[in-house]
Design a protein around this motif. Structure first.
Motif, PDB file in Angstrom:
ATOM      1  N   VAL A 191       0.591  -1.106  -0.165  1.00 47.13           N
ATOM      2  CA  VAL A 191      -0.440   0.129  -0.099  1.00 47.13           C
ATOM      3  C   VAL A 191       1.229   0.692  -0.122  1.00 47.13           C
ATOM      4  O   VAL A 191       1.869   0.892   0.398  1.00 47.13           O
ATOM      5  N   PHE A 192       0.675   1.941  -0.986  1.00 47.09           N
ATOM      6  CA  PHE A 192       1.313   3.444  -0.953  1.00 47.09           C
ATOM      7  C   PHE A 192       0.040   4.891  -0.431  1.00 47.09           C
ATOM      8  O   PHE A 192      -0.743   5.075  -1.250  1.00 47.09           O
ATOM      9  N   SER A 193       0.898   5.370   0.439  1.00 51.38           N
ATOM     10  CA  SER A 193       0.039   6.378   1.607  1.00 51.38           C
ATOM     11  C   SER A 193       0.886   7.292   1.053  1.00 51.38           C
ATOM     12  O   SER A 193       1.561   7.871   1.927  1.00 51.38           O
ATOM     13  N   GLY A 194       0.109   8.403   0.448  1.00 47.11           N
ATOM     14  CA  GLY A 194       0.520   9.595   0.187  1.00 47.11           C
ATOM     15  C   GLY A 194      -0.104  10.299   0.153  1.00 47.11           C
ATOM     16  O   GLY A 194      -1.375  10.645   0.860  1.00 47.11           O
ATOM     17  N   PRO A 195      -0.098  11.604   0.024  1.00 47.75           N
ATOM     18  CA  PRO A 195      -0.803  13.557   0.139  1.00 47.75           C
ATOM     19  C   PRO A 195      -2.812  13.052  -0.454  1.00 47.75           C
ATOM     20  O   PRO A 195      -2.864  12.322  -1.763  1.00 47.75           O
ATOM     21  N   THR A 196      -2.981  13.834  -0.380  1.00 45.39           N
ATOM     22  CA  THR A 196      -4.781  13.578  -1.498  1.00 45.39           C
ATOM     23  C   THR A 196      -4.604  14.487  -2.463  1.00 45.39           C
ATOM     24  O   THR A 196      -5.340  14.050  -3.324  1.00 45.39           O
ATOM     25  N   SER A 197      -3.564  15.642  -2.817  1.00 50.35           N
ATOM     26  CA  SER A 197      -3.503  16.218  -3.569  1.00 50.35           C
ATOM     27  C   SER A 197      -1.883  16.407  -3.765  1.00 50.35           C
ATOM     28  O   SER A 197      -1.608  16.643  -2.650  1.00 50.35           O
ATOM     29  N   ALA A 198      -1.102  16.422  -5.667  1.00 48.56           N
ATOM     30  CA  ALA A 198       0.165  17.666  -4.983  1.00 48.56           C
ATOM     31  C   ALA A 198      -0.229  18.693  -5.767  1.00 48.56           C
ATOM     32  O   ALA A 198      -0.548  18.907  -6.372  1.00 48.56           O
ATOM     33  N   SER A 199       1.642  19.123  -5.471  1.00 44.80           N
ATOM     34  CA  SER A 199       1.987  20.347  -6.119  1.00 44.80           C
ATOM     35  C   SER A 199       2.649  20.805  -6.336  1.00 44.80           C
ATOM     36  O   SER A 199       2.976  21.492  -7.116  1.00 44.80           O
ATOM     37  N   SER A 200       3.371  19.637  -7.164  1.00 47.37           N
ATOM     38  CA  SER A 200       4.525  19.283  -8.123  1.00 47.37           C
ATOM     39  C   SER A 200       4.514  17.947  -8.910  1.00 47.37           C
ATOM     40  O   SER A 200       3.646  16.682  -8.603  1.00 47.37           O
ATOM     41  N   ARG A 201       5.217  18.636  -9.539  1.00 48.86           N
ATOM     42  CA  ARG A 201       5.670  16.563 -11.006  1.00 48.86           C
ATOM     43  C   ARG A 201       6.012  15.443  -9.634  1.00 48.86           C
ATOM     44  O   ARG A 201       6.754  15.007  -9.916  1.00 48.86           O
ATOM     45  N   LYS A 202       6.241  16.201  -8.309  1.00 48.64           N
ATOM     46  CA  LYS A 202       7.990  15.223  -7.592  1.00 48.64           C
ATOM     47  C   LYS A 202       7.171  14.191  -6.794  1.00 48.64           C
ATOM     48  O   LYS A 202       7.507  14.075  -5.818  1.00 48.64           O
ATOM     49  N   THR A 203       5.687  14.472  -6.415  1.00 47.69           N
ATOM     50  CA  THR A 203       5.590  13.633  -6.087  1.00 47.69           C
ATOM     51  C   THR A 203       4.316  12.505  -6.394  1.00 47.69           C
ATOM     52  O   THR A 203       3.085  12.048  -5.898  1.00 47.69           O
ATOM     53  N   PRO A 204       5.001  11.276  -7.609  1.00 46.88           N
ATOM     54  CA  PRO A 204       4.870  10.198  -6.821  1.00 46.88           C
ATOM     55  C   PRO A 204       4.778   9.255  -6.545  1.00 46.88           C
ATOM     56  O   PRO A 204       5.104   8.811  -5.319  1.00 46.88           O
ATOM     57  N   SER A 205       3.809   7.923  -6.384  1.00 45.28           N
ATOM     58  CA  SER A 205       4.480   6.482  -5.815  1.00 45.28           C
ATOM     59  C   SER A 205       5.498   5.982  -5.498  1.00 45.28           C
ATOM     60  O   SER A 205       6.460   5.945  -5.277  1.00 45.28           O
TER      61      SER A 205
END
Length: 397
Positions: A377-391
């Motif tokens: 499971v990959f648990s990250g932010p509900t939205s991303a502010s830049s392209r630097k936020t993939p799982s």
């Protein structure tokens, strides 16, 4: 120390001896020997560069053997920092023995080489018992003109990049490809050399211990320690390994009485000792704050992978967490050239505040092969502010 251009420049010399020097922070060149001849020697130096070349020879030709010995480059530590393009550079040279050197390239560059040889006298350069390591994603070596090579073997060729070396102006993916193209390097290895640090090229790796061949011209190492007369070590350091046997089987991480208290400790031990069979690192339940870079681990193969998994098999029970604040640390786990890795039944968690800029969880670089991610499971932010936020962030997998 901190020379603007370089440490030492010699030209039109006969039989020079350059030995026992420490050159730190060379701006463009460490040691330069141009248009020189006879049995020149560059031995037992430690060179750290900020850019350019560590050891550079152009139009320098040693003796042919009888009565004048070949030129010798041996027992040197060469450390390439900054925008360094070549650890050792030879152009239009001949009759040179390159023996027992340790070269480590640390600057992130896919075009840098620990060794570069271009043009020169046919079949007159020998490259034996060296460690050529590129930790910045470039090449262990670039043999642009193979016709200059007489013997090249018993070396450790290592890179974190996609291509191990360049032979005859063609990139070669791994040691097998180099061996096929060159018809040489039959006794060489491609392993993480486990240098003491980025600035200290003494090594503790059992994988380069006793892997060399005796040479009639090099009888001791960088420190003056006698070489083993039958099975010398690769590189500039002759040493006795202290690491235990290669890993095999199941080990625990965290919790009560674990094999390893942290993931970092487990990865460091695997890098040093390598593996001899399938290894399973089992995380005890809980949140583990981790931030490892996993490099190529000696001994791993598709049939002998390395597992990182939940001890109970319950994905929700184990969380691997890291909260990055800058781009350079934007990962929970980074695989850099590490093949045959399996992640199973784990939760990866990063910055989970909405709009977090840095929230990558599993990053892959350096030509990773046979990676498996199962029931995670990959648990990250509900939205991303830049392209630097993939799982999952893959550069060259």
């Amino acid at each position: 120390t901190n020379q603007g251009w370089g440490g030492m420049y010699l030209t039109y010399q006969s039989t020079p001896l350059i030995s026992g020097n420490t050159i730190t922070g060379a701006g463009t060149r460490g040691i330069v020997l141009d248009y020189s001849s006879n049995d020149f020697q560059i031995v037992k130096n430690k060179i750290t560069t900020n850019s350019g070349y560590g050891i550079s020879l152009s139009y320098s030709v040693g003796g042919s053997g009888l009565p004048t010995p070949l030129g010798l480059i041996a027992n040197n530590f060469v450390i390439g920092n900054g925008s360094t393009s070549e650890g050792m550079y030879l152009a239009y040279c001949g009759f040179v023995n390159i023996y027992h050197n340790s070269v480590s390239m640390n600057y992130a560059s896919t075009t840098a080489d620990a060794l570069y040889i271009i043009y020169g006298t046919a079949s007159s350069i020998n490259v034996v018992n060296n460690i050529f390591a590129n930790n910045g994603g470039g090449f262990a070596y670039n043999i642009y003109t193979p016709a200059t090579i007489n013997t090249i073997d018993y070396n450790d060729l290592y890179t974190t990049g996609t291509f191990l070396a360049t032979w005859n102006n063609i990139n070669r993916t791994d040691l097998a490809a180099v061996q096929s193209a060159s018809g040489q390097e039959a006794n060489s290895v491609s392993v993480y050399p486990s240098f003491v640090s980025a600035s200290d090229l003494h090594t503790v790796s059992p994988w380069v211990n006793a892997k060399g061949t005796p040479l009639g011209t090099v009888f001791d190492d960088y420190d003056g320690q006698a070489r083993n007369g039958a099975t010398p070590d690769l590189g500039a350091d002759e040493f006795t390994p202290t690491a235990g046997a290669p890993l095999a089987g199941t080990y625990t991480i965290g919790g009560s009485s674990p094999s390893y208290s942290t993931m970092a400790a487990a990865v460091a031990d695997a890098l040093l000792r390598g593996i001899s069979d399938t290894v399973r690192f089992k995380f005890r339940n809980g949140v583990h704050t981790v931030h490892p870079t996993i490099l190529s681990i000696s001994g791993s193969t598709p049939s002998k992978p390395i597992y990182f998994e939940s001890e109970t098999g319950i994905t929700a029970g184990v969380t691997l967490y890291f909260g990055a604040t800058v781009a350079d640390s934007n990962y929970v786990v980074l695989l850099n050239g590490a093949d045959n890795i399996v992640f199973k039944n784990l939760t990866f968690a990063s910055n989970n505040a909405p709009g977090s800029t840095y929230a990558s969880m599993l990053s892959v670089a350096g030509g990773v092969e046979n990676l498996r991610v199962q029931s995670c499971v990959f648990s990250g932010p509900t939205s991303a502010s830049s392209r630097k936020t993939p799982s999952f962030n893959s550069a060259t997998a």
